[in-house]
Design a protein around this motif. Structure first.
Motif, short mmCIF file in Angstrom:
data_model
loop_
_atom_site.label_atom_id
_atom_site.label_comp_id
_atom_site.label_asym_id
_atom_site.label_seq_id
_atom_site.Cartn_x
_atom_site.Cartn_y
_atom_site.Cartn_z
N ILE A 136 -5.43 -3.89 -3.84
CA ILE A 136 -5.42 -4.37 -2.45
C ILE A 136 -6.87 -4.57 -2.00
N VAL A 143 -8.15 2.48 4.14
CA VAL A 143 -6.70 2.53 4.32
C VAL A 143 -6.34 2.53 5.81
N CYS A 178 0.84 -1.20 0.00
CA CYS A 178 0.00 0.00 0.00
C CYS A 178 0.87 1.25 0.00
N VAL A 179 0.60 2.17 -0.92
CA VAL A 179 1.38 3.40 -0.98
C VAL A 179 0.64 4.56 -0.30
N ARG A 180 -0.43 4.23 0.36
CA ARG A 180 -1.26 5.22 1.05
C ARG A 180 -1.65 6.38 0.14
N CYS A 181 -2.09 6.03 -1.05
CA CYS A 181 -2.49 7.06 -2.02
C CYS A 181 -3.85 7.64 -1.65
N GLY A 182 -4.63 6.91 -0.87
CA GLY A 182 -5.92 7.43 -0.42
C GLY A 182 -7.06 7.21 -1.39
N ALA A 183 -6.81 6.53 -2.50
CA ALA A 183 -7.89 6.33 -3.48
C ALA A 183 -9.06 5.56 -2.87
N CYS A 184 -8.79 4.71 -1.91
CA CYS A 184 -9.85 3.92 -1.30
C CYS A 184 -10.55 4.66 -0.16
N PHE A 216 -11.29 0.46 -6.24
CA PHE A 216 -10.66 1.75 -6.53
C PHE A 216 -9.16 1.74 -6.26
N CYS A 217 -8.64 0.67 -5.70
CA CYS A 217 -7.22 0.63 -5.35
C CYS A 217 -6.38 0.32 -6.59
N PRO A 218 -5.44 1.20 -6.93
CA PRO A 218 -4.63 0.96 -8.13
C PRO A 218 -3.80 -0.32 -8.02
N TYR A 219 -3.59 -0.79 -6.80
CA TYR A 219 -2.79 -2.01 -6.62
C TYR A 219 -3.66 -3.24 -6.41
S1 SF4 Z 1 -6.11 2.63 -2.70
FE1 SF4 Z 1 -4.73 0.86 -2.33
S2 SF4 Z 1 -2.67 1.74 -2.30
FE2 SF4 Z 1 -4.08 3.47 -2.12
S3 SF4 Z 1 -4.32 3.76 0.10
FE3 SF4 Z 1 -5.97 2.38 -0.51
S4 SF4 Z 1 -5.14 0.30 -0.20
FE4 SF4 Z 1 -3.39 1.74 -0.20
#
Ligand code: SF4
Ligand code: SF4
Lengths: 173, 540
Positions: free
Chosen positions: B177, B118, B94-100, B172-175
């Motif tokens: 997760i 997150v 997780c890069v803590r991008c906040g998308a979620c 919504f998570c780009p990775y």
């Molecule tokens: S969208 Fe994914 S990468 Fe971004 S904060 Fe949430 S869990 Fe982490």
């Protein structure tokens, strides 16, 4: 200029302050989200709050009275009464309007307080309507807690004749 | 917008909703009534042979934990990191991008930042960093690590049971997760200390003992279906005759016990019975019920992988015993996630069953080739597509319907179009909710993953608000008065949500609408729908 007109002129500024104040009753991260996301389906709390306050401003400007205010108050209070606010915190946004109007309309005090008294009375009415709605929402929550499983299970089992009638016929059903 | 903010102290001063202003780790957990579910009954924990069965109260200081509880969590954490690669990856990437962050219905509805997915994941990640990474050990809090304390454990419990494992955030998570998987792991770890909730533990114990969540015994199950037989005869003039545990039947049908016992699921259950009777009369298809496999739902899924596996296995054991070709599954939510994502590695492959083929249409359900279990909506859609059902959708004309995608069928197995296809063929008035609230982006009912209790009604209502808000919109816009779904938890949870937020809207299962429209061979002129309400044009 009469007080309704003054209020109407300053509506947008007052509404903006009022919305910010109300939304700031949430934690800072939440408040930021509630203010910035404009999609009513992605942000139903923020947008419902805004619409409720907007309708309440209109009700004040037109002097529409308690019933109209109650209709406008219902959506916002329906939300706040399930959000772990204390009763006073859930309803205090109504009172904050007094301070906000005074800040935006200092001229309101100048006619010997007539305009501001009238407005305060309307806001007091709004507060009373708010208490009623808040309590009704809380009562609904307790009613759901008490009756949900009865409705689901007792109804079907009773229709099927699988449970004793007298047991099933509890109060309120 | 930040510069436009009024200073907090100018505002509603004594509001206790506001956090202390410290970072999230320093905001102490405050367990609030209405937001949590009661602790598991020790008898149920005991029945399942799960550890540390005892009476405890989340509001009390002492949670009666084993002395070495920190070690248990640490060891359990390590074991799962080794066992589940996805878990390890989710802890790391997780890069803590906040998308979620703002995509969770519990964050949106409760306004509590710790319900941001997150941060929910950070509950576990902070301990992971502390216990299992060098950087975390060196940097400590600066690196987002913290040691496991009693307060952290309570925070875990409080917020892991404010997640319905719905997976909306993962979309919504780009990775990719999947925070639901993190919640699942967290709940497993909590179960190592006996920290389950009763709304999960007791249904699981019931299911383990009597075969279904409600603890209904076989004769009562049959009594209930017998009663539906009478009701169906009254409404349609047709005497249906559901087979039970019929050896050599073509198909075994399994549905959540809620459909058999809880309104309004009971009407959906009557719908299944009518549909199966129709298929028997017209095409000679034998679909059997079983009082042994009397539960499609699997609350074990909300407890631990091991518990989920135990409950899932009986469905397949029964299919094997009866010698059916494949299994047809009813309208359930998490049952389908268990089947489509876990069953195959847990109890599969079910190679004693046949690759499912619809004997009436010849359609091969390739998606179910390994699990051997077909969703009733896929099955019904296939029958309709091939013109095998005679339908009169006008019998549903007084229902102005919208469709709620249940999280698990939608995001857990990709079932999006089949229920809509069915709906469009059995009802003339169907209106979609806004695009960002349906299909993959559907909002949870707010009560999934075992949170459908009574004591946490405030949480359920707040979490259910984003869904209800979209229903309210189509109610106001198109006059929608019926919310259709394909999940028994939805049918149990949404009526309360509607009653609170949009009281003009009722809840129905899809197969109930199918059966209203289905023209049974030899039926009398129907005057009412399955609920006994007059059909359009038949009102007094
Ligand atoms: S969208 Fe994914 S990468 Fe971004 S904060 Fe949430 S869990 Fe982490
Ligand atoms: S899985 Fe659902 S309930 Fe859990 S954090 Fe994600 S969006 Fe929220």
């Amino acid at each position: 200029m009469n007080s309704e007109k003054l209020l109407a002129e300053k509506k947008q500024a007052i509404l903006k302050s009022w919305f910010q104040t109300t939304v700031d009753s949430y934690p800072a991260d939440t408040a930021r989200f509630l203010k910035s996301q404009k999609d009513p389906f992605a942000n139903p709390v923020g947008q419902t709050t805004y619409r409720s306050l907007d309708a309440l401003m209109d009700a004040l400007i037109t002097g529409a009275g308690r019933e109209v205010m109650a209709t406008a108050l219902d959506p916002i209070l329906r939300i706040r009464s399930v959000q772990t606010f204390t009763p006073s915190a859930a309803t205090s946004f109504v009172f904050s309007l007094k301070r906000i109007v005074r800040k935006h309309l200092p001229e309101f005090g100048r006619d010997g307080g007539l305009a501001i008294n009238g407005l305060d009375r309307q806001i007091d009415e709004m507060a009373m309507a708010a208490f009623d709605i808040y309590v009704a929402c809380r009562e609904k929550i307790f009613e759901l807690k008490a009756t949900e499983s009865r409705k689901q299970f007792f109804g079907s089992l009773k229709r099927a004749g699988l449970i004793d009638e007298t047991e099933a016929d509890g109060p309120g059903l | 917008m930040a510069d436009e903010l009024i200073k907090p102290d100018e505002l509603l001063s004594k509001i206790d909703h506001r956090p202390s202003g410290a970072g999230w780790m320093d905001t102490p957990v405050d367990i609030r009534k209405g937001m949590y579910c009661y602790a598991a009954n020790p008898k149920s924990v005991d029945t399942l042979g799960l550890p540390n069965a005892r009476a405890w109260n989340p509001l009390e200081e002492d949670w009666k934990l084993p002395e070495n509880w920190q070690q248990i969590i640490h060891d359990g954490f390590r074991e799962r990191l080794d066992k589940f690669r996805s878990f390890k990856v989710y802890m790391d990437i997780c890069v803590r991008c906040g998308a979620c962050a703002d995509k969770c219905h519990f964050f949106i509805g409760t306004g509590d930042p710790k319900n941001m997915p997150v941060l929910r994941a950070e509950l576990l990640r902070s301990i992971y960093r502390n216990d299992f990474t060098t950087a975390g050990k060196i940097l400590g809090r600066l690196g987002g690590a913290r040691p496991m304390t009693l307060d952290v454990l309570k925070e875990w419990w409080y917020y892991l049971f404010q997640c319905t494992e719905c997976r909306r955030c993962s979309v919504f998570c780009p990775y990719g997760i999947d925070t639901a998987e993190i919640t699942i792991m967290g709940r497993e770890l909590l179960n190592l200390l006996g920290l389950n909730i009763d709304w999960i533990a007791t249904p699981v114990a019931n299911c383990y003992r009597t075969g279904n969540h409600l603890g209904i015994q076989p004769h009562a199950f049959k009594d209930m279906l017998d009663f539906f037989v009478e009701d169906i005869e009254e409404i349609t003039g047709i005497q249906v005759d559901p087979p039970y545990m019929e050896k050599g039947a073509d198909i075994l049908f399994i549905t959540p016990s809620g459909d058999v016992f809880a309104d309004p699921g009971t009407y959906t259950c009557m719908g299944y019975m009518l549909l199966f009777h129709y298929l028997k009369e017209k095409y000679g298809l034998r679909i059997t019920w079983s009082t042994y496999a009397s539960e499609g739902g699997n609350f074990g899924f909300f407890t631990s992988h091991e518990t989920m596996k135990r409950l899932n296995s009986k469905m397949y054991a029964e299919a094997k015993r009866l010698g059916v070709k494949w299994i047809l599954g009813g309208e359930c939510g998490h049952m389908w996630r268990v089947i489509s994502q876990y069953m195959d590695t847990m109890n599969g492959p079910a190679d004693f069953l046949e690759e499912p083929v619809n004997p009436i249409t010849g359609t091969k359900f390739e998606n179910a080739s390994s699990t051997k279990m077909v969703h009733i909506s896929e099955f019904t859609a296939d029958l309709i597509k091939h013109g095998k059902l005679e339908l009169d959708p006008s019998r549903n004309d007084n229902k102005i319907v919208t469709f709620h995608d249940s999280c698990n069928p939608a995001r857990g197995m990709g079932l999006l179009d089949e229920p809509r296809y069915v709906l469009e063929n059995v009802a003339n008035n169907f209106y979609e909710m806004p695009a960002n609230t349906i299909r993959e982006q559907t909002f949870c009912c707010g009560s999934g993953a075992g949170l459908n209790a009574g004591e946490n009604m405030e949480l359920r209502m707040a979490g259910g608000f984003p869904r209800a808000n979209a229903v309210k919109h189509v109610h106001e816009e198109f006059g929608v008065n019926m919310l259709a779904c394909v999940c028994a938890i939805d049918r149990a949870a949404l009526p309360a949500s509607m009653e609170y937020w949009v009281p003009e809207v009722d809840v129905t299962g899809l197969t109930e609408l199918v059966a209203n429209a289905l023209i049974m061979p030899g039926e009398k002129e129907r005057e009412t729908d399955l609920r006994g309400e007059p059909l359009p044009g038949m009102e007094e």
